[in-house]
Scaffold this motif. Sequence first.
Motif, PDB file in Angstrom:
ATOM      1  N   ARG A  40     -10.025  -7.026   5.616  1.00 29.44           N
ATOM      2  CA  ARG A  40     -11.037  -8.016   5.263  1.00 29.44           C
ATOM      3  C   ARG A  40     -10.960  -9.107   6.314  1.00 29.44           C
ATOM      4  NH1 ARG A  40     -14.171 -10.228   1.191  1.00 29.44           N
ATOM      5  NH2 ARG A  40     -14.188 -12.511   1.105  1.00 29.44           N
ATOM      6  N   TRP A  41     -12.062  -9.302   7.052  1.00 25.16           N
ATOM      7  CA  TRP A  41     -12.103 -10.260   8.143  1.00 25.16           C
ATOM      8  C   TRP A  41     -10.938  -9.991   9.093  1.00 25.16           C
ATOM      9  CZ3 TRP A  41     -16.663 -12.284   8.444  1.00 25.16           C
ATOM     10  CH2 TRP A  41     -17.398 -12.523   7.298  1.00 25.16           C
ATOM     11  N   LEU A  42     -10.051 -10.936   9.298  1.00 26.36           N
ATOM     12  CA  LEU A  42      -8.957 -10.765  10.252  1.00 26.36           C
ATOM     13  C   LEU A  42      -7.667 -10.290   9.593  1.00 26.36           C
ATOM     14  CD1 LEU A  42      -9.482 -13.907  12.513  1.00 26.36           C
ATOM     15  CD2 LEU A  42     -10.306 -11.579  12.855  1.00 26.36           C
ATOM     16  N   THR A  43      -7.721 -10.023   8.301  1.00 25.30           N
ATOM     17  CA  THR A  43      -6.524  -9.609   7.568  1.00 25.30           C
ATOM     18  C   THR A  43      -6.502  -8.096   7.419  1.00 25.30           C
ATOM     19  OG1 THR A  43      -6.510 -11.677   6.323  1.00 25.30           O
ATOM     20  CG2 THR A  43      -5.241  -9.839   5.426  1.00 25.30           C
ATOM     21  N   THR A  44      -5.387  -7.495   7.800  1.00 27.79           N
ATOM     22  CA  THR A  44      -5.225  -6.052   7.720  1.00 27.79           C
ATOM     23  C   THR A  44      -3.865  -5.725   7.137  1.00 27.79           C
ATOM     24  OG1 THR A  44      -6.608  -5.708   9.668  1.00 27.79           O
ATOM     25  CG2 THR A  44      -5.175  -3.901   9.033  1.00 27.79           C
ATOM     26  N   TYR A  45      -3.855  -4.758   6.238  1.00 35.10           N
ATOM     27  CA  TYR A  45      -2.605  -4.260   5.667  1.00 35.10           C
ATOM     28  C   TYR A  45      -2.547  -2.752   5.869  1.00 35.10           C
ATOM     29  CZ  TYR A  45      -2.945  -8.696   3.079  1.00 35.10           C
ATOM     30  OH  TYR A  45      -3.072 -10.021   2.744  1.00 35.10           O
ATOM     31  N   TRP A  46      -1.357  -2.254   6.123  1.00 38.05           N
ATOM     32  CA  TRP A  46      -1.139  -0.814   6.320  1.00 38.05           C
ATOM     33  C   TRP A  46      -0.069  -0.305   5.363  1.00 38.05           C
ATOM     34  CZ3 TRP A  46      -3.756   2.356   9.657  1.00 38.05           C
ATOM     35  CH2 TRP A  46      -4.511   1.761  10.660  1.00 38.05           C
ATOM     36  N   GLY A  47      -0.245   0.941   4.947  1.00 41.34           N
ATOM     37  CA  GLY A  47       0.791   1.616   4.205  1.00 41.34           C
ATOM     38  C   GLY A  47       1.784   2.271   5.148  1.00 41.34           C
ATOM     39  N   GLN A  48       2.781   2.910   4.575  1.00 34.73           N
ATOM     40  CA  GLN A  48       3.848   3.532   5.366  1.00 34.73           C
ATOM     41  C   GLN A  48       3.499   4.956   5.773  1.00 34.73           C
ATOM     42  OE1 GLN A  48       6.721   1.955   6.510  1.00 34.73           O
ATOM     43  NE2 GLN A  48       5.409   0.273   5.860  1.00 34.73           N
ATOM     44  N   GLY A  49       2.490   5.539   5.153  1.00 33.32           N
ATOM     45  CA  GLY A  49       2.048   6.872   5.545  1.00 33.32           C
ATOM     46  C   GLY A  49       2.611   7.982   4.674  1.00 33.32           C
ATOM     47  N   THR A  50       1.880   9.087   4.666  1.00 29.01           N
ATOM     48  CA  THR A  50       2.318  10.293   3.967  1.00 29.01           C
ATOM     49  C   THR A  50       2.042  11.488   4.873  1.00 29.01           C
ATOM     50  OG1 THR A  50       2.161  11.564   1.905  1.00 29.01           O
ATOM     51  CG2 THR A  50       0.114  10.594   2.727  1.00 29.01           C
ATOM     52  N   GLN A  51       2.991  12.395   4.940  1.00 29.47           N
ATOM     53  CA  GLN A  51       2.882  13.528   5.847  1.00 29.47           C
ATOM     54  C   GLN A  51       2.030  14.628   5.236  1.00 29.47           C
ATOM     55  OE1 GLN A  51       4.293  14.116   9.090  1.00 29.47           O
ATOM     56  NE2 GLN A  51       2.963  15.920   8.999  1.00 29.47           N
ATOM     57  N   VAL A  52       1.088  15.116   6.015  1.00 32.75           N
ATOM     58  CA  VAL A  52       0.291  16.290   5.649  1.00 32.75           C
ATOM     59  C   VAL A  52       0.547  17.362   6.703  1.00 32.75           C
ATOM     60  CG1 VAL A  52      -2.029  17.233   5.402  1.00 32.75           C
ATOM     61  CG2 VAL A  52      -1.478  14.987   4.432  1.00 32.75           C
ATOM     62  N   THR A  53       0.950  18.531   6.244  1.00 31.07           N
ATOM     63  CA  THR A  53       1.194  19.651   7.145  1.00 31.07           C
ATOM     64  C   THR A  53       0.370  20.844   6.696  1.00 31.07           C
ATOM     65  OG1 THR A  53       3.454  18.892   7.562  1.00 31.07           O
ATOM     66  CG2 THR A  53       2.933  21.175   8.155  1.00 31.07           C
ATOM     67  N   VAL A  54      -0.464  21.325   7.590  1.00 28.18           N
ATOM     68  CA  VAL A  54      -1.319  22.482   7.291  1.00 28.18           C
ATOM     69  C   VAL A  54      -0.805  23.654   8.115  1.00 28.18           C
ATOM     70  CG1 VAL A  54      -3.656  23.382   7.177  1.00 28.18           C
ATOM     71  CG2 VAL A  54      -3.245  20.923   6.919  1.00 28.18           C
ATOM     72  N   SER A  55      -0.208  24.599   7.421  1.00 28.56           N
ATOM     73  CA  SER A  55       0.419  25.722   8.125  1.00 28.56           C
ATOM     74  C   SER A  55       0.583  26.903   7.189  1.00 28.56           C
ATOM     75  CB  SER A  55       1.793  25.291   8.659  1.00 28.56           C
ATOM     76  OG  SER A  55       2.468  26.386   9.239  1.00 28.56           O
ATOM     77  N   SER A  56       0.502  28.084   7.765  1.00 29.63           N
ATOM     78  CA  SER A  56       0.747  29.290   6.976  1.00 29.63           C
ATOM     79  C   SER A  56       2.204  29.718   7.078  1.00 29.63           C
ATOM     80  CB  SER A  56      -0.169  30.422   7.450  1.00 29.63           C
ATOM     81  OG  SER A  56      -0.018  30.626   8.834  1.00 29.63           O
ATOM     82  N   LEU A 109       0.879  -1.159   0.000  1.00 32.03           N
ATOM     83  CA  LEU A 109       0.000   0.000   0.000  1.00 32.03           C
ATOM     84  C   LEU A 109       0.921   1.214   0.000  1.00 32.03           C
ATOM     85  CD1 LEU A 109      -2.678  -0.988   2.678  1.00 32.03           C
ATOM     86  CD2 LEU A 109      -3.006  -0.870   0.207  1.00 32.03           C
ATOM     87  N   VAL A 110       0.844   2.001  -1.045  1.00 27.40           N
ATOM     88  CA  VAL A 110       1.756   3.137  -1.188  1.00 27.40           C
ATOM     89  C   VAL A 110       0.950   4.421  -1.245  1.00 27.40           C
ATOM     90  CG1 VAL A 110       3.562   4.173  -2.568  1.00 27.40           C
ATOM     91  CG2 VAL A 110       3.415   1.684  -2.401  1.00 27.40           C
ATOM     92  N   GLU A 111       1.106   5.223  -0.205  1.00 28.48           N
ATOM     93  CA  GLU A 111       0.408   6.509  -0.147  1.00 28.48           C
ATOM     94  C   GLU A 111       1.212   7.594  -0.847  1.00 28.48           C
ATOM     95  OE1 GLU A 111      -0.360   4.590   4.024  1.00 28.48           O
ATOM     96  OE2 GLU A 111       1.324   4.800   2.640  1.00 28.48           O
ATOM     97  N   SER A 112       0.517   8.558  -1.400  1.00 32.12           N
ATOM     98  CA  SER A 112       1.148   9.714  -2.017  1.00 32.12           C
ATOM     99  C   SER A 112       0.194  10.896  -1.946  1.00 32.12           C
ATOM    100  CB  SER A 112       1.531   9.416  -3.472  1.00 32.12           C
ATOM    101  OG  SER A 112       0.381   9.125  -4.243  1.00 32.12           O
ATOM    102  N   GLY A 113       0.721  12.074  -2.252  1.00 33.35           N
ATOM    103  CA  GLY A 113      -0.127  13.259  -2.302  1.00 33.35           C
ATOM    104  C   GLY A 113      -0.029  14.170  -1.098  1.00 33.35           C
ATOM    105  N   GLY A 114       0.710  13.762  -0.095  1.00 39.18           N
ATOM    106  CA  GLY A 114       0.863  14.615   1.073  1.00 39.18           C
ATOM    107  C   GLY A 114       1.764  15.797   0.766  1.00 39.18           C
ATOM    108  N   GLY A 115       1.851  16.720   1.726  1.00 42.77           N
ATOM    109  CA  GLY A 115       2.705  17.878   1.552  1.00 42.77           C
ATOM    110  C   GLY A 115       2.308  18.997   2.472  1.00 42.77           C
ATOM    111  N   LEU A 116       2.830  20.170   2.163  1.00 46.14           N
ATOM    112  CA  LEU A 116       2.540  21.370   2.946  1.00 46.14           C
ATOM    113  C   LEU A 116       1.465  22.181   2.236  1.00 46.14           C
ATOM    114  CD1 LEU A 116       3.229  23.424   5.201  1.00 46.14           C
ATOM    115  CD2 LEU A 116       5.000  24.326   3.665  1.00 46.14           C
ATOM    116  N   VAL A 117       0.447  22.560   2.984  1.00 46.73           N
ATOM    117  CA  VAL A 117      -0.642  23.349   2.412  1.00 46.73           C
ATOM    118  C   VAL A 117      -1.071  24.396   3.423  1.00 46.73           C
ATOM    119  CG1 VAL A 117      -2.412  21.722   3.214  1.00 46.73           C
ATOM    120  CG2 VAL A 117      -2.893  23.188   1.244  1.00 46.73           C
ATOM    121  N   GLN A 118      -1.545  25.524   2.940  1.00 47.37           N
ATOM    122  CA  GLN A 118      -2.014  26.574   3.834  1.00 47.37           C
ATOM    123  C   GLN A 118      -3.399  26.258   4.370  1.00 47.37           C
ATOM    124  OE1 GLN A 118      -1.775  30.306   1.705  1.00 47.37           O
ATOM    125  NE2 GLN A 118       0.405  30.528   2.129  1.00 47.37           N
TER     126      GLN A 118
END
Length: 116
Positions: free
Chosen positions: A100-116, A4-13
């Motif tokens: 699904r049922w007892l099976t779970t998979y996780w991605g590594q995560g993507t950082q989202v930062t909301v700041s001015s 599971l590969v996350e993308s699209g995170g970043g810094l946003v106002q």
Amino acid sequence: QVQLVESGGGLVQPGGSLRLCCAASGFTFSDYAMSWYRQAPGKERELVAAIGYVTGSTNYADSVKGRFTISRDNAKNTVYLQMNSLKPEATAVYYCKAARWLTTYWGQGTQVTVSS
């Protein structure tokens, strides 16, 4: 190999938008419920949004209702999280989860930062 590969995170106002993507491989994506979680520094991981695999029904944390939208494209093995009107408290690492049922998979995560 499951990925599971996350993308699209970043810094946003504050007030801005981001769209997160999670590309899945190594399992039958259409048979799994998908969800997005987030974990802010010093806090527990929390559910942000989820989407079912049979009807595509969705549910959201109260804090994001009306501003975030989860969707999935089974043909592309991808789940999305459209985040609008972002607030500083949305700053966190965002994780994709397949379950699904007892099976779970996780991605590594993507950082989202909301700041001015």
